[in-house]
Design an enzyme around this catalytic site. Structure first.
Site, PDB file in Angstrom:
ATOM      1  N   ASP A  78       0.834  -1.206   0.000  1.00  8.77           N
ATOM      2  CA  ASP A  78       0.000   0.000   0.000  1.00  8.77           C
ATOM      3  C   ASP A  78       0.865   1.250   0.000  1.00  8.77           C
ATOM      4  O   ASP A  78       0.599   2.213  -0.726  1.00  8.77           O
ATOM      5  CB  ASP A  78      -0.927  -0.010   1.217  1.00  8.77           C
ATOM      6  CG  ASP A  78      -1.794   1.243   1.287  1.00  8.77           C
ATOM      7  OD1 ASP A  78      -2.617   1.441   0.369  1.00  8.77           O
ATOM      8  OD2 ASP A  78      -1.646   2.017   2.250  1.00  8.77           O
ATOM      9  N   LYS A 134       1.498   4.265  -3.031  1.00  7.53           N
ATOM     10  CA  LYS A 134       1.399   5.702  -2.792  1.00  7.53           C
ATOM     11  C   LYS A 134       2.691   6.414  -3.180  1.00  7.53           C
ATOM     12  O   LYS A 134       2.661   7.528  -3.732  1.00  7.53           O
ATOM     13  CB  LYS A 134       1.043   5.959  -1.325  1.00  7.53           C
ATOM     14  CG  LYS A 134      -0.359   5.476  -0.985  1.00  7.53           C
ATOM     15  CD  LYS A 134      -0.650   5.540   0.505  1.00  7.53           C
ATOM     16  CE  LYS A 134      -2.059   5.018   0.782  1.00  7.53           C
ATOM     17  NZ  LYS A 134      -2.371   4.977   2.232  1.00  7.53           N
TER      18      LYS A 134
END
Length: 395
Positions: free
Chosen positions: A252, A256
């Protein structure tokens, strides 16, 4: 002069009591632009977004919600019959027998474009298949807004196709909520780059899950709860995915960082073919890789508490805490995610609570003291707010 500048910046943040009416004051039909909105994905974030959108009074809203699509159902209305009730939209969608057909949706939305009418698709899914449709939507002149990280952090070819299609048609793609939920991370970075500032380094705690885990596990003390117990509690509270390994692998954060790196677009940064090109230090013990269920994973995780406890004690002896951070370093040309140690006086140690995110921008203008953005980095309400904020930018 300094006082005047400060006053003007402060004054801009003082909203009058009737701001809501002023911000959406109705205009004449001759000059009022209309924004037709199609929503794809009506889960937690999608539902919250629809409710926020429909909370704007109809008589003063530039938006007309004309299409809703779940994974199995879809509805489409002419603008004059747009959905207006936050209480009714779920029933309307559930009663439909129409299946989603995105080719047809694209044709219908494109045909409704006019000088005084814009159209936008809001993708609230996490689907790679939906993300792959962005170039065709943009080519058709349809604006795209999404919290879906897949298109912007996946295959470089898809990202480049999105950028090219946007330039070709003039339709915009906005993705504030892909990093930091509702926090103004993407918009801040875009403004820094557009105004000519040089981004030296971005570093931050980008994962709400990792933030909670290490806020609880590593407080500066050599003792505390075991790592496995903290992860178990995080799962019980809904901070992790059903399978905690999906958070502990660091993917994750890597996604980003890929989004931020591509937004900067600097030649000093590596050209990431996808988020998998990010140097990511997973926290999953090698012996637990590939365990199929979250329950089985948590059952075996205590076997590795000693290793995590050792890292915590070493950090404490140095007067530091452990934090899982992401870094985009424009000077060194690095993009990496992993567990790092920070002094107990550092903002990453003192300013975080719960599942907060915190991001530092080190730039030529913001140096030696960085620009810091901090706040809730997860949750349906703040994520939907970021999506609605992007939609407002199109009006």
């Amino acid at each position: 002069m300094w006082r005047q500048r400060v006053f003007s910046r402060v004054a801009c943040n003082i909203l009058p009591p009737n701001f809501h009416r002023l911000a959406f004051a109705p205009m004449s039909t001759q000059t009022s632009p209309q924004m037709l909105v199609a929503v794809v994905g009506v889960g937690l974030v999608g539902s919250e977004f629809i409710n926020q959108l429909l909370s704007i009074p109809v008589e003063s809203s530039p938006f007309r919600l004309i299409s809703l699509s779940s994974s199995s159902r879809s509805v489409f209305f002419e603008p004059a019959k747009a959905v207006t009730s936050a209480q009714d939209w779920k029933a309307i969608l559930s009663q439909s027998n129409e299946k989603p057909n995105y080719e047809t949706l694209t044709e219908k939305l494109s045909s409704l474009r006019a000088p005084s009418t814009k159209v936008a698709i809001i993708d609230n899914t996490s689907s790679s298949e939906i993300a792959a449709l962005y170039p065709s939507w943009l080519k058709a002149g349809i604006n795209v807004i999404t919290p879906n990280k897949k298109a912007y952090s996946g295959d470089l070819g898809l990202y480049e196709a999105i950028v090219s299609a946007s330039k070709e048609s003039g339709a915009r793609f906005l993705n504030e909520s892909t990093v930091g939920a509702g926090l103004p991370v993407i918009s801040t970075l875009k403004e820094l780059v557009a105004t000519g500032d040089k981004v030296k380094k971005i570093e931050g705690v980008f994962s709400g899950t990792m933030s909670y885990i290490f806020n609880e596990f590593s407080t500066g003390s050599p003792d505390g709860p075991s790592f496995s117990s903290v992860v178990s509690v995080a799962r019980e509270k809904g901070y992790t995915e059903p399978h905690p390994a999906d958070d502990l692998n660091g993917f994750d954060v890597a996604r980003k960082l890929t989004i931020l790196s591509r937004t900067i677009g600097s030649s000093s940064l590596p050209s990431l073919s996808s988020f998998q090109s990010v140097q990511t230090a997973s926290l999953i013990p090698p012996a637990l890789e590939g365990i199929p269920t979250g329950d089985e994973f948590l059952k075996k995780l205590p076997e590795f508490d000693t290793e995590f406890d050792k890292m915590r004690k070493e950090a404490s002896q140095e007067g530091k805490v452990l934090r899982f951070v992401g870094v985009v370093d424009g000077i060194k040309g690095d993009v990496k995610a992993g567990l790092e140690k920070y002094p107990t006086s550092h903002p990453f140690a003192t300013s975080l609570g719960g599942s907060d995110n915190i991001i530092m921008f080190h730039t030529e203008r913001y140096s030696p003291r960085p620009l810091i953005i901090q706040g809730a980095g997860a949750g349906a309400a703040v994520t939907a707010m970021g999506v609605l904020g992007d939609l407002l930018k199109l009006v």
